[in-house]
Design an enzyme around this catalytic site. Structure first.
Site, mmCIF file in Angstrom:
data_model
loop_
_atom_site.group_PDB
_atom_site.id
_atom_site.type_symbol
_atom_site.label_atom_id
_atom_site.label_comp_id
_atom_site.label_asym_id
_atom_site.label_seq_id
_atom_site.Cartn_x
_atom_site.Cartn_y
_atom_site.Cartn_z
ATOM 1 N N ALA B 99 1.008 -1.102 -0.043
ATOM 2 C CA ALA B 99 0.048 -0.141 -0.068
ATOM 3 C C ALA B 99 0.905 1.328 0.090
ATOM 4 O O ALA B 99 1.644 1.531 0.905
ATOM 5 C CB ALA B 99 -0.861 -0.004 1.126
ATOM 6 N N SER B 100 0.818 1.899 -1.109
ATOM 7 C CA SER B 100 1.367 3.125 -1.145
ATOM 8 C C SER B 100 0.843 4.132 -0.284
ATOM 9 O O SER B 100 -0.404 4.122 -0.371
ATOM 10 C CB SER B 100 1.661 4.007 -2.432
ATOM 11 O OG SER B 100 1.824 2.870 -3.373
ATOM 12 N N CYS B 101 1.437 4.559 0.679
ATOM 13 C CA CYS B 101 1.018 5.728 1.539
ATOM 14 C C CYS B 101 0.269 6.868 0.936
ATOM 15 O O CYS B 101 0.642 7.110 -0.210
ATOM 16 C CB CYS B 101 1.743 6.291 2.693
ATOM 17 S SG CYS B 101 2.836 5.231 3.490
ATOM 18 N N ILE B 102 -0.835 7.417 1.243
ATOM 19 C CA ILE B 102 -1.599 8.390 0.409
ATOM 20 C C ILE B 102 -1.266 9.670 1.369
ATOM 21 O O ILE B 102 -1.133 9.623 2.577
ATOM 22 C CB ILE B 102 -3.106 8.210 0.313
ATOM 23 C CG1 ILE B 102 -3.769 7.986 1.506
ATOM 24 C CG2 ILE B 102 -3.247 6.971 -0.594
ATOM 25 C CD1 ILE B 102 -5.200 8.205 1.557
#
Lengths: 411, 102
Positions: B99-102
């Site tokens: 999960a790429s951080c948002i």
């Protein structure tokens, strides 16, 4: 007398100074805030400066103006945090003891992380808009640009305000239409992600808008270098995209101070408990805003929600009570979509942005994930709210620190 | 949803990532690699094992971190798993998509 030190007088640090000045017994606690700069910048304004929507004077004030009486402001460079000895060491060698430390040193761009990015074309045809200098240089470039291939590019995540590059693309579309030269500009959005955003529902809505505005998207692009001579960006897989004007969001990193102090991860962000905001290494250090490694957006709204919860946790810590694991990653962001409209998104660690009404369930007046003029008015009004309420730690009416689920269309 | 692969039934999410690592074994890995048009070499397996270990230790995976791992540089990572290496490699390794951080 005990001493609480806040490092960084940006959005997060200033809000904390204001909250704590109200809550702490100032006969018992001395509050000091340290920053190396004298100016406070309204960073969301960097998005509007290139398009001549805001002028420099709209976004710059002095730090001192927002630090309350009872909190001492020190303008100084910091050499390191000596956490085992509870000391902040200034560049001039002076050592300041603290009983409690709040790190709010933010995040900044590091274009030197990508080969060639800060090369011969830097601020000539390669620009950032995450600094005042970059944003202003880009404004001057756009004023005279005759058109060509414009790339709006994200180097890698996480970045401050992850929606800003999308907003930049939408505003560019609007700007060139207004200048009657949209047909001379090809806009491409280049991202390391698989789509326009990280969450499915918002990605769908935003990709629809990109399509509608004839903005192309190049996804899964992990940049390896900027080729200044041939004006191309090249990714590790060998994919090359040429540009006449490259607007890039370089790698974002926490402050170098964290590396010098042994407190950061590989991007200089401080490992932090995502629910309590306490440092994972030292119990008397708390981390607020962009400086932490928590998996929330790096945005002023997040720092605002964190500050309300952190204030409570600091009081609990001082009284020897257990901390509240309350922070839920709440973020609330307006997304400018051009032509006087905007979207609004509201989300947290576990709930992605969806459609609905905000802040009153079923009523609004703001609509979530839908373009509207009132959302745009909200975005513009936000600058006033920022200077007059947010920094002062005033609670924004009807907007709670943790995310509300009612009024939203979850599946 | 359930999926038949390498003679076994596995549970995957809508993007084809395993939702239960206990269902993964080397044959499943081989079969997932074949679906991605990759023939696994010993070098691929070193990377896959590294990713599984990092995941086990709750390390957030990113291309940058893998480039600094000392095991493989980013260029080679792309040669091994072309186009979107982290997404492809994690899928074959049976661990969640980072999960790429948002």
């Amino acid at each position: 007398m005990k001493r609480l030190i806040i490092l960084g007088a940006g959005t997060a640090g200033t809000m904390m100074a204001n909250h704590l000045q109200h809550e702490l017994d100032l006969n018992e606690w001395e509050i000091q805030i340290i920053d190396e700069r004298v100016e406070h910048h309204y960073q969301p304004g960097y998005l509007f400066l290139p398009f001549d929507i805001y002028q420099p004077e709209d976004i710059i004030k002095s730090i001192a103006e927002f630090i309350p009486k009872g909190v001492s402001l020190l303008i100084a460079k910091i050499n390191k945090i000596d956490a085992p000895n509870n000391q902040v060491v200034l560049e001039n060698g002076e050592q300041l003891h603290y009983d409690l430390l709040i790190i709010a040193t933010g995040a900044k761009i590091a274009p030197e992380e990508v080969e060639g990015m800060k090369g011969s074309e830097w601020h000539k045809s390669v620009f950032d808009f995450y600094t005042f200098e970059g944003s202003l240089a880009l404004r001057n470039k756009l004023r005279e640009w005759q058109g060509g291939k414009l790339l709006v590019h994200i180097t890698e995540m996480p970045i401050k305000c992850p929606v800003a590059p999308l907003e930049f693309s939408f505003l560019a579309d609007s700007y060139f239409k207004h200048k009657k030269m949209r047909d001379k500009v090809e806009i491409t959005y280049v991202t390391p992600l698989s789509g326009a955003f990280t969450k499915p529902k918002a990605t769908e809505a935003l990709e629809h808008l990109l399509h509608e505005k004839d903005i192309h998207i190049e996804s899964d692009f992990a940049i390896a270098e900027v080729d200044n001579e041939n004006k191309k960006i090249i990714d590790y897989g060998g994919r090359a995209i040429s540009f006449d004007l490259l607007v890039t969001i370089p790698t974002n990193k926490g402050d170098e101070l964290m590396a010098r102090s042994g407190l950061g991860d590989d991007l200089n962000y401080v490992p932090t408990n995502k629910a309590t905001l306490q440092s994972q290494q030292y119990p008397n250090i708390f981390v607020l805003g962009d400086a932490s490694n928590i998996p929330a957006s790096k945005a002023g709204s997040v720092a605002h929600f964190e500050a309300e919860i952190l204030t409570e946790n600091i009081l609990r810590f001082m009284n020897g009570e257990p901390l509240k694991e309350e922070f839920d990653g709440h973020a609330n962001c307006f997304i400018e979509t051009g032509n006087g409209k905007a979207l609004l998104i509201d989300f947290n660690y576990t709930h992605e942005p969806v459609e609905g009404a905000f802040p009153f369930p079923g009523i609004g007046p703001l609509r979530l994930l839908k373009e509207s003029r009132i959302n745009h008015m909200g975005k513009l009004a936000f600058r006033w709210i920022y200077w007059n309420m947010l920094l002062k730690g005033t609670h924004i009416p009807f907007v709670s620190a943790t995310m509300q689920e009612s009024g939203k269309k979850f599946d | 949803m359930e999926k038949m692969i390498a003679g076994k039934t596995i549970t995957v999410n809508e993007e084809g990532y395993l939702t239960n690592f206990a269902q993964w074994d080397k044959e499943v890995g081989e079969a997932l690699a074949t679906e991605a048009n990759i023939a696994l070499s010993p070098r691929h397996w070193e990377v896959i094992t590294y990713l599984q270990n990092e995941h086990k230790n709750d390390v957030a995976l990113s291309i940058r971190r893998i480039g600094k791992s000392g095991l493989v540089d980013i260029k080679e990572f792309y040669v091994l798993f072309p186009n979107a290496p982290l997404k492809t490699a994690t899928k074959i390794a049976g661990i969640p998509k980072p999960a790429s951080c948002i």
